[in-house]
Every structure is written in structure tokens, then in C-alpha cells.
Design an enzyme around this catalytic site. Structure first.
Site, short mmCIF file in Angstrom:
data_model
loop_
_atom_site.label_atom_id
_atom_site.label_comp_id
_atom_site.label_asym_id
_atom_site.label_seq_id
_atom_site.Cartn_x
_atom_site.Cartn_y
_atom_site.Cartn_z
N HIS A 110 -2.71 11.01 0.92
CA HIS A 110 -2.19 10.84 2.30
C HIS A 110 -1.91 12.39 2.64
O HIS A 110 -0.49 12.42 2.94
CB HIS A 110 -1.12 9.82 2.38
N ARG A 149 0.82 -1.11 -0.08
CA ARG A 149 -0.04 0.08 -0.03
C ARG A 149 0.88 1.06 -0.03
O ARG A 149 1.54 1.31 1.02
CB ARG A 149 -0.70 0.03 1.23
N TYR A 151 -4.11 2.12 15.95
CA TYR A 151 -2.76 2.19 16.88
C TYR A 151 -3.04 1.91 18.17
O TYR A 151 -2.21 1.35 18.98
CB TYR A 151 -1.97 3.38 16.58
N GLU A 181 -7.12 8.48 6.20
CA GLU A 181 -7.48 9.02 7.32
C GLU A 181 -8.15 10.81 7.28
O GLU A 181 -7.41 11.59 7.70
CB GLU A 181 -6.41 9.04 8.26
N ASN A 215 -7.39 2.12 10.00
CA ASN A 215 -6.01 2.26 10.70
C ASN A 215 -6.41 2.34 12.08
O ASN A 215 -7.00 3.07 12.62
CB ASN A 215 -5.33 3.46 10.21
N GLU A 224 -3.53 -0.05 8.18
CA GLU A 224 -2.22 0.35 9.09
C GLU A 224 -2.44 -0.02 10.49
O GLU A 224 -3.40 -0.08 11.07
CB GLU A 224 -2.11 2.02 9.08
#
Length: 469
Positions: free
Chosen positions: A131, A87, A307, A176, A305, A371
Site C-alpha cells: 500500500h 483488511r 469513491y 491501487e 476501490n 475500499e
């Protein structure tokens, strides 16, 4: 088996489905460099990173990981790892330098070389159109606060579909959009660095509109086999307590952090509670007839995504805040557990929670973890090795969460590790390392970290050890 000669598995393996996509991910401004070469013009991140005090140590993406000149080397690294998919993002100002109008042939040629090189290596290209590197000329005209930017984005999407539509299997419109809107226009810690709650809400809407317009443009130019996607950084929000006040704080963050994108894209509507929460900022009159129907253009998969989770309570956030409409009602609390070098809590349960939530709320929509990864203070030891056991543990825990979500009925099609290379980490510059490949930025030497070797083993056996990393 990859060229790394992954060790044979001797333990119980949590296996992933046949055809599961094992990938890694990067972004153009973070790795490419060549910021002023071959016709590329400045993006908002070029301008922002050159503004004193905006990026740690005054770092810029001028050189980054020099991927523009080391393309073949980086593809060879991916081939060694055995990834099935890669990606990457396309730099809008490299292919359409002014944001609209003439196309830069040299910029297109770079991405043709990338896609062809990936295909020759047996790696499936997954392209992201945006992005965060908005052409500066468009920002000068108002950026994402102006609806015209959405139409320019759709034109750019059509340019890329015409150029690479026969070679790229999956197209992601936006990465995002929450960060682009609320960190870029709300609290200003990302480019373009504005601090205006109304601007952030306008930007969020125009990003939704841009997604829908671009999806339509892609459908009109791509073969029927191509996939169109969107990637969101959805927030796993938890209330500090079960009190009505803390639960309402979580609702507010869910509205402006998650449903501001989920509801328009999948249901063609704005969240009613978000409109109420933000009534003191805007009446949303910038949403024109037909906009929400356009934003709800059908897509083939949703990228997630993730985290770390967020813990919230009733209170107030620091100003300026990215949380438009919630800033006077919500404070963020530290989550328990170990932390990464970003000071982000490590909690894989948040990923599981998001995946099963989407299983229930969006039945029939395939999911991809686009991600997931962690920054740690990696360094090459005197023997040249880069040991990063914390990252291996992080990745194992999160892949186990994906496996658990699959077992519980979530339709998860793939996992993209962030990131292939150490890179320019936005406002942190080069001080944070997310890569599974160490980059010595002085020499551009690449070194596989232990996590890269571990990930190659995971890919080779199609799963993770049940007992641990």
C-alpha cells in the site's frame, strides 16, 4: 448482535447474501506510527512527508494513529463493531528493511500479533502486501521504474507467505497501482514525487509484473485454501457529452486509468489504443518477452476501490498531469451533486456501473469492494459524541448500489469500509478524516462516530434499510 446492541430492524431490509464479508480497511503508513522503531527503515512516504511543501502542515506518519502500540485496543474496537473481516497492509520496510535481504524478526512479530489477535476475536485477516510504502533504498535504485523492484517484491511476498501463510486467508498483492505509478511518478503529488510521464508508464508495467511474480510466489508457499487477490481503483469515467471528441476523451482515460491494469492482468496484453495514445512518450520496449503472461497469473478475486466518478471532455489537463498520453486531449469537469470534504462528488451510481461492467467483462471473477467511504469535517462535540450523518448517508447509498449490482448478477463477495480510523491521509496529512472511529491525534483517544454504530447495525442485521439510512 454485537456488543453495541444494535437496534432491532423495523423496516424493510435490503439483505445481503449469507457469508457476505463485512469489513473495514486501513493501511500501514496511515495508522501504524513507530516509523523508526524495532528495525523499521524509511519508506518513500517517510522521505516524501519530510520534504518541505509536500504534505499539508508538514505532517508525517511518524506517529499517525499509533496503531503499532495500540493494537489490542483497535482489535477490540473491531470486535465491538462486529466486522467479519479486516483488511490491513504490511509495511515492506518493517519486515524487509532494505527491500531485499535480511528479514526483520521484530517486524514479522508485529504482524503475527495482529493476525493472531484478529483470529482470537473471530475476525478474518485480509493482508495487502503493498500500500505504497516502498523501501527508500529501492527507490534510490530506481524504484518502480526498474524491473528489479518487481523481483524484490516477489521475494518479499514469499517471506510473508512463509511467515503468515497458515494464518491469513486472503492475500492482496497491490493496492491501487494506478496511484503508485501515476500520482507517484506522473504528477508527483504522492511519493516519491517524480513528474515524468515515461517513468509513470514504466512504473505501471513493473507493478503489473510485480503482481504476477508475487502471485506466483504466494501460490508456491500458501495452502490451497488461501485466496490471492489484487485491488484496483478503477475509474468510473463519463463523457460530458455524446460528441465524438468527448467520448474519445473518456476512452483515453479508460485506457490509462483502467485498462492499463485490467488488460495485462486478465488478458495478458496491453491495450492497443493505449500504445497508440502514448507513442509520443514510449515505444514500450521495456516490456520484455513473457512479462504480460506473468502479469496474467490467475487470481481468486478482484478488489475494487471506489469513491467518486470522473466527468471528462475534450481539452487539456493541467501540467504536470498523471494521465500519460491523455493530458493534451482531456480536461476534467466538475460532476454534479453534493461533495465530501475532499471535494469529491457523491455518486453511488458510479460504483454500480463499475460492478456491472466487471460482471460483463470478467465473468467468473468474484468481486470485493475493498475500499469505499468518505471524508467529512468530523469533530467531537462537548458531550464527546461525533455525529456524522453525511457519512451515514454516503455509506447507505453505496451499499444500496452494491445490493443493486448483486441483484443484477454481479458476483460481489464483500464490502470493506474505508476506514476504521481517522489517519494520515497522504498529501493531506491529518486534515481529512475518513474514519468511522474518531482519533484525537493529540491524545490518541478513540471515539466511535455515529457511522460506526450505524455500520455495526448493518452488520448485525445483514443488510440496510430499504427506505434510507
Amino acid at each position: 448482535m454485537t456488543a453495541l446492541d444494535a437496534r432491532p430492524d423495523t423496516s424493510t431490509v435490503l439483505r445481503f447474501p449469507q457469508g457476505f464479508r463485512w469489513g473495514t480497511a486501513t493501511a500501514a503508513y496511515q495508522i501504524e506510527g513507530a516509523a523508526a522503531e524495532d528495525g523499521r527503515t524509511p519508506s518513500v512516504w517517510d522521505t516524501f512527508s519530510r520534504t518541505p511543501g509536500k504534505v499539508r502542515n508538514g505532517d508525517t506518519g511518524d506517529i499517525a494513529a499509533d496503531h503499532y502500540h495500540r493494537l489490542d485496543e483497535d482489535i477490540a474496537l473491531m470486535r465491538r463493531l462486529g466486522v467479519t473481516d479486516y483488511r490491513f497492509s504490511i509495511a515492506w520496510p518493517r519486515v524487509v528493511p532494505t527491500g531485499s535481504g535480511p528479514v526483520n524478526a521484530k517486524g514479522l512479530d508485529f504482524y503475527r500479533r495482529l493476525v493472531d489477535g484478529l483470529s482470537e476475536a473471530g475476525i478474518r485477516p485480509v493482508a495487502t502486501l503493498y500500500h505504497w510504502d516502498l523501501p527508500q533504498e529501492l527507490e534510490d535504485a530506481g524504484g518502480w521504474t526498474e524491473r528489479e523492484t518487481a523481483y524484490r517484491f516477489a521475494e518479499y511476498a514469499g517471506v510473508m507467505a512463509d511467515a503468515l501463510g497458515d494464518r491469513v486467508a486472503t492475500w492482496t498483492t497491490l493496492n491501487e497501482p494506478w496511484c503508485a505509478a501515476f500520482l507517484g511518478y506522473g504528477n508527483g503529488v504522492h511519493a516519491p514525487g517524480r513528474t515524468d510521464a515515461l517513468a509513470s508508464l514504466r512504473a505501471a508495467h513493473h507493478l503489473n509484473l510485480a503482481h504476477g511474480l508475487a502471485a506466483r510466489a504466494l501460490r508456491g508457499a500458501l495452502p490451497s485454501s488461501a485466496e490471492v487477490s489484487l485491488t484496483l481503483n478503477l475509474h468510473a469515467v463519463r463523457a460530458l457529452s455524446e460528441s465524438p471528441e468527448d467520448r474519445d476523451a473518456a476512452r483515453r482515460i479508460d485506457a490509462v486509468g483502467n485498462r492499463i491494469f485490467l488488460d495485462p492482468v486478465f488478458h495478458g496484453r496491453l491495450p492497443e489504443d493505449l500504445v497508440r495514445d502514448t507513442a509520443g512518450i514510449t515505444d514500450w520496449s521495456f516490456v520484455e518477452d513473457g512479462d504480460l503472461a506473468t502479469a496474467a497469473a490467475p487470481i481468486d478475486s478482484l478488489g475494487i476501490n471506489y469513491y467518486s466518478p470522473a466527468v471528462v471532455a475534450a481539452g487539456a489537463s493541467e501540467s504536470p498531469s498523471p494521465w500519460a498520453g491523455a493530458e493534451r486531449h482531456v480536461r476534467f469537469e466538475p460532476a454534479p451533486g453534493p461533495r465530501t470534504a475532499m471535494d469529491w462528488p457523491v455518486d453511488a451510481d458510479g460504483l454500480y456501473e463499475l460492478l456491472v461492467r466487471l460482471r460483463d467483462e470478467l465473468p467468473g471473477v468474484p468481486l470485493v469492494v475493498t475500499e469505499n467511504g468518505a471524508a467529512y469535517d468530523d469533530y467531537a462535540d462537548p458531550s464527546g459524541n461525533v455525529k456524522d450523518p453525511e457519512r451515514v448517508d454516503y455509506l447507505h447509498a453505496h451499499l444500496a448500489a452494491v445490493h443493486r449490482a448483486l441483484a443484477d448478477g454481479a458476483d460481489v463477495r464483500g464490502y470493506f469500509l474505508w476506514s476504521l480510523l481517522d489517519n494520515f491521509e497522504w498529501a493531506y496529512g491529518y486534515s481529512k478524516r475518513f474514519g468511522i472511529v474518531h482519533v484525537d491525534f493529540a491524545t490518541q483517544r478513540r471515539t466511535l462516530k455515529d457511522s460506526a454504530r450505524w455500520y455495526a447495525e448493518v452488520i448485525a442485521r445483514g443488510g440496510i434499510a430499504a427506505s434510507g439510512a
